[in-house]
Every structure is written in C-alpha cells, then in structure tokens.
Write a protein that holds these residues in place. Structure first.
Motif, PDB file in Angstrom:
ATOM      1  N   LEU A 180      -6.473 -63.207  49.979  1.00 55.54           N
ATOM      2  CA  LEU A 180      -7.645 -62.953  50.816  1.00 55.54           C
ATOM      3  C   LEU A 180      -7.271 -62.162  52.062  1.00 55.54           C
ATOM      4  O   LEU A 180      -7.955 -61.202  52.438  1.00 55.54           O
ATOM      5  CB  LEU A 180      -8.294 -64.283  51.198  1.00 55.54           C
ATOM      6  CG  LEU A 180      -9.502 -64.219  52.141  1.00 55.54           C
ATOM      7  CD1 LEU A 180     -10.612 -63.403  51.514  1.00 55.54           C
ATOM      8  CD2 LEU A 180      -9.985 -65.629  52.474  1.00 55.54           C
ATOM      9  N   VAL A 181      -6.192 -62.546  52.710  1.00 55.79           N
ATOM     10  CA  VAL A 181      -5.763 -61.856  53.925  1.00 55.79           C
ATOM     11  C   VAL A 181      -5.373 -60.409  53.616  1.00 55.79           C
ATOM     12  O   VAL A 181      -5.718 -59.487  54.368  1.00 55.79           O
ATOM     13  CB  VAL A 181      -4.591 -62.612  54.583  1.00 55.79           C
ATOM     14  CG1 VAL A 181      -4.028 -61.820  55.751  1.00 55.79           C
ATOM     15  CG2 VAL A 181      -5.049 -63.992  55.052  1.00 55.79           C
ATOM     16  N   LEU A 182      -4.675 -60.196  52.521  1.00 60.59           N
ATOM     17  CA  LEU A 182      -4.287 -58.833  52.137  1.00 60.59           C
ATOM     18  C   LEU A 182      -5.514 -57.977  51.830  1.00 60.59           C
ATOM     19  O   LEU A 182      -5.539 -56.778  52.143  1.00 60.59           O
ATOM     20  CB  LEU A 182      -3.352 -58.871  50.934  1.00 60.59           C
ATOM     21  CG  LEU A 182      -1.935 -59.384  51.208  1.00 60.59           C
ATOM     22  CD1 LEU A 182      -1.154 -59.531  49.911  1.00 60.59           C
ATOM     23  CD2 LEU A 182      -1.203 -58.450  52.175  1.00 60.59           C
ATOM     24  N   ALA A 183      -6.531 -58.583  51.222  1.00 61.22           N
ATOM     25  CA  ALA A 183      -7.773 -57.849  50.972  1.00 61.22           C
ATOM     26  C   ALA A 183      -8.429 -57.457  52.297  1.00 61.22           C
ATOM     27  O   ALA A 183      -8.928 -56.329  52.448  1.00 61.22           O
ATOM     28  CB  ALA A 183      -8.726 -58.699  50.141  1.00 61.22           C
ATOM     29  N   GLY A 184      -8.419 -58.381  53.262  1.00 61.56           N
ATOM     30  CA  GLY A 184      -8.979 -58.071  54.576  1.00 61.56           C
ATOM     31  C   GLY A 184      -8.235 -56.942  55.261  1.00 61.56           C
ATOM     32  O   GLY A 184      -8.845 -56.026  55.821  1.00 61.56           O
ATOM     33  N   ILE A 185      -6.903 -56.985  55.211  1.00 58.24           N
ATOM     34  CA  ILE A 185      -6.101 -55.926  55.827  1.00 58.24           C
ATOM     35  C   ILE A 185      -6.375 -54.583  55.157  1.00 58.24           C
ATOM     36  O   ILE A 185      -6.548 -53.555  55.820  1.00 58.24           O
ATOM     37  CB  ILE A 185      -4.599 -56.275  55.738  1.00 58.24           C
ATOM     38  CG1 ILE A 185      -4.288 -57.499  56.599  1.00 58.24           C
ATOM     39  CG2 ILE A 185      -3.750 -55.093  56.177  1.00 58.24           C
ATOM     40  CD1 ILE A 185      -2.864 -57.999  56.455  1.00 58.24           C
ATOM     41  N   SER A 186      -6.444 -54.573  53.827  1.00 60.50           N
ATOM     42  CA  SER A 186      -6.649 -53.328  53.091  1.00 60.50           C
ATOM     43  C   SER A 186      -7.989 -52.693  53.415  1.00 60.50           C
ATOM     44  O   SER A 186      -8.076 -51.482  53.679  1.00 60.50           O
ATOM     45  CB  SER A 186      -6.555 -53.596  51.584  1.00 60.50           C
ATOM     46  OG  SER A 186      -5.291 -54.115  51.241  1.00 60.50           O
ATOM     47  N   LEU A 187      -9.061 -53.479  53.416  1.00 65.40           N
ATOM     48  CA  LEU A 187     -10.389 -52.938  53.700  1.00 65.40           C
ATOM     49  C   LEU A 187     -10.500 -52.443  55.134  1.00 65.40           C
ATOM     50  O   LEU A 187     -11.121 -51.410  55.405  1.00 65.40           O
ATOM     51  CB  LEU A 187     -11.454 -54.001  53.416  1.00 65.40           C
ATOM     52  CG  LEU A 187     -11.659 -54.351  51.937  1.00 65.40           C
ATOM     53  CD1 LEU A 187     -12.585 -55.563  51.794  1.00 65.40           C
ATOM     54  CD2 LEU A 187     -12.228 -53.166  51.174  1.00 65.40           C
ATOM     55  N   GLN A 188      -9.890 -53.171  56.067  1.00 63.17           N
ATOM     56  CA  GLN A 188      -9.948 -52.768  57.473  1.00 63.17           C
ATOM     57  C   GLN A 188      -9.134 -51.494  57.711  1.00 63.17           C
ATOM     58  O   GLN A 188      -9.568 -50.582  58.416  1.00 63.17           O
ATOM     59  CB  GLN A 188      -9.421 -53.896  58.358  1.00 63.17           C
ATOM     60  CG  GLN A 188     -10.184 -55.203  58.249  1.00 63.17           C
ATOM     61  CD  GLN A 188     -11.437 -55.232  59.097  1.00 63.17           C
ATOM     62  OE1 GLN A 188     -11.401 -54.878  60.265  1.00 63.17           O
ATOM     63  NE2 GLN A 188     -12.536 -55.649  58.521  1.00 63.17           N
ATOM     64  N   LEU A 189      -7.936 -51.439  57.123  1.00 64.81           N
ATOM     65  CA  LEU A 189      -7.078 -50.269  57.336  1.00 64.81           C
ATOM     66  C   LEU A 189      -7.626 -49.028  56.653  1.00 64.81           C
ATOM     67  O   LEU A 189      -7.385 -47.908  57.114  1.00 64.81           O
ATOM     68  CB  LEU A 189      -5.660 -50.562  56.836  1.00 64.81           C
ATOM     69  CG  LEU A 189      -4.817 -51.508  57.687  1.00 64.81           C
ATOM     70  CD1 LEU A 189      -3.427 -51.672  57.080  1.00 64.81           C
ATOM     71  CD2 LEU A 189      -4.700 -50.989  59.126  1.00 64.81           C
ATOM     72  N   ALA A 190      -8.351 -49.202  55.548  1.00 64.58           N
ATOM     73  CA  ALA A 190      -8.912 -48.039  54.850  1.00 64.58           C
ATOM     74  C   ALA A 190      -9.870 -47.278  55.758  1.00 64.58           C
ATOM     75  O   ALA A 190      -9.797 -46.042  55.859  1.00 64.58           O
ATOM     76  CB  ALA A 190      -9.621 -48.490  53.578  1.00 64.58           C
ATOM     77  N   ASN A 191     -10.764 -48.004  56.428  1.00 62.90           N
ATOM     78  CA  ASN A 191     -11.681 -47.335  57.353  1.00 62.90           C
ATOM     79  C   ASN A 191     -10.945 -46.764  58.559  1.00 62.90           C
ATOM     80  O   ASN A 191     -11.252 -45.648  59.017  1.00 62.90           O
ATOM     81  CB  ASN A 191     -12.760 -48.319  57.827  1.00 62.90           C
ATOM     82  CG  ASN A 191     -14.031 -48.215  57.005  1.00 62.90           C
ATOM     83  OD1 ASN A 191     -14.402 -47.136  56.559  1.00 62.90           O
ATOM     84  ND2 ASN A 191     -14.689 -49.337  56.797  1.00 62.90           N
ATOM     85  N   LEU A 192      -9.983 -47.502  59.095  1.00 63.15           N
ATOM     86  CA  LEU A 192      -9.221 -47.002  60.241  1.00 63.15           C
ATOM     87  C   LEU A 192      -8.496 -45.711  59.886  1.00 63.15           C
ATOM     88  O   LEU A 192      -8.544 -44.734  60.641  1.00 63.15           O
ATOM     89  CB  LEU A 192      -8.221 -48.067  60.703  1.00 63.15           C
ATOM     90  CG  LEU A 192      -7.299 -47.673  61.858  1.00 63.15           C
ATOM     91  CD1 LEU A 192      -8.095 -47.304  63.095  1.00 63.15           C
ATOM     92  CD2 LEU A 192      -6.313 -48.793  62.162  1.00 63.15           C
ATOM     93  N   TYR A 193      -7.847 -45.692  58.744  1.00 61.93           N
ATOM     94  CA  TYR A 193      -7.118 -44.496  58.310  1.00 61.93           C
ATOM     95  C   TYR A 193      -8.067 -43.314  58.103  1.00 61.93           C
ATOM     96  O   TYR A 193      -7.799 -42.195  58.536  1.00 61.93           O
ATOM     97  CB  TYR A 193      -6.358 -44.801  57.021  1.00 61.93           C
ATOM     98  CG  TYR A 193      -5.597 -43.622  56.470  1.00 61.93           C
ATOM     99  CD1 TYR A 193      -4.411 -43.207  57.059  1.00 61.93           C
ATOM    100  CD2 TYR A 193      -6.062 -42.930  55.360  1.00 61.93           C
ATOM    101  CE1 TYR A 193      -3.705 -42.140  56.568  1.00 61.93           C
ATOM    102  CE2 TYR A 193      -5.366 -41.846  54.858  1.00 61.93           C
ATOM    103  CZ  TYR A 193      -4.183 -41.456  55.460  1.00 61.93           C
ATOM    104  OH  TYR A 193      -3.504 -40.372  54.956  1.00 61.93           O
TER     105      TYR A 193
END
Length: 204
Positions: A154-167
C-alpha cells in the motif's frame, strides 16, 4: 528517453478558458479557484489521515487498502487532469500516435496567458505536490522497521502515484529542457517495463 520534438516557443498557441474579463476577475481574487485548490489537497490529505487512523476503526486490512487506494487514485486523476492545468497552467499526458508509438507530452501555458491561478494557488499546488510524497516515504521506513510487510504494498502504491504526478509536472516546469531520469525510471527502462516512449514538449 529520446526527445523527438520541440514546439516552437514563438507560436502563440492558447487554450480558451473563457473571456478576458472573467480571467481578469479571477486573477484579482486571492484564491480564484477554491474548488480546484480544495481538491488538490483533499484526496491526498484524506489518504494520509486514513492510513494513520484506519487501524483504529477497522481491523480489516482489505477494507483499509481499498479505501486508501481509492483516495490515492482520485488524487492522481484530479491532480493530473484538473488542478495542474487550472492552478499553475501545466499539463502532461500520454498518447498513442498513428504508427502505434507512445508519446509523452509535457505542456506549460505561456506566462502572459490570462485565467491562470494566482501565486497563492501556485504555492498550494507545489506544496501539496512535494510534501505528500515525502510523507509517504516516511511511511515506507516506519512500515519497514515495524515489520508490517503487508502494508508495504500500500505504501509503495502511494509513493508511486504521488511521484508520478510530481515527476510529470517537474518535466512541464522544465519548459522543454532535458531532465535527468530518476533512478526509478531508469530501473523501469532497464527492465523493459517502459517502452522508451518519445517525448514532446509543448506550450499551451
């Protein structure tokens, strides 16, 4: 990634977001887009709060997982498709061209375009976009050290979705300049998960 196209900055290509009088009225307001500003923070903050308190209300990992993933997905969609365009005049997306190649497009509206968000809204946008991935990264280490391995997904999914928009928005902000790939994107490319899509920078 290979850069194959660069839109000429001298071209005056604009999206019509309303007449000029309405745009001027919006810019005179402190927060001219309150709903967009609210949505930009609501889903991501709600996902973090739910992650912190979910154990207090439910012992079911599945229900917590579904609830938080739903909030994160709503956040990803709203930030990518609505708040970035409205608050800071940035937009990124992927499209498949006629020969089947995947194109990543990163666009930034010209500074002179009316109808863009105020400086306060820009601060809200970038604050939410940057601070939340940091919080999820903190969750990663606390979860790892507490040996709650089932929460790591769950945490990795949160990091991935957040970083995708940031990137994506950092690429838009770069204004067509080549940005060094992150270690995550380099790893994905090395594993052939990404199809090495071409990149086009544009001006809204």
């Amino acid at each position: 990634m290979k850069q194959v196209g660069l839109v000429d900055d001298t071209e005056d290509v604009e999206l019509d977001f309303g007449n000029e009088e309405e745009a001027r009225a919006l810019r005179r307001a402190w927060i001219p887009h309150p709903l967009a500003s609210f949505l930009h923070l609501f889903f991501r903050v709600a996902a973090i709060v739910t992650y912190l308190v979910c154990d207090w209300f439910s012992k079911s990992f599945t229900s917590c997982f579904v609830m938080i993933i739903t909030l994160l997905s709503c956040d990803f969609w709203s930030v990518k498709n609505v708040t970035g365009r409205v608050l800071v005049g940035l937009r990124w997306w992927n499209q498949i061209n006629e020969d089947g190649r995947s194109l990543w497009l990163f666009e930034a509206r010209k500074m002179s375009t009316q109808g863009r968000g105020t400086e306060v809204e820009a601060q809200i946008f970038w604050f939410g976009l940057i601070i939340c991935p940091i919080i999820w990264t903190g969750f990663f280490f606390t979860t790892l050290f507490s040996l709650k391995i089932h929460w790591l997904v769950l945490v990795l999914a949160g990091i991935s979705l957040q970083l995708a928009n940031l990137y994506g928005y950092l690429r838009c902000k770069a204004g067509g300049q080549e940005v060094p790939p992150t270690s995550a994107s380099s790893f994905l490319q090395g594993q052939n998960i990404l199809q090495r899509p071409d990149i086009i920078y544009g001006v809204l």
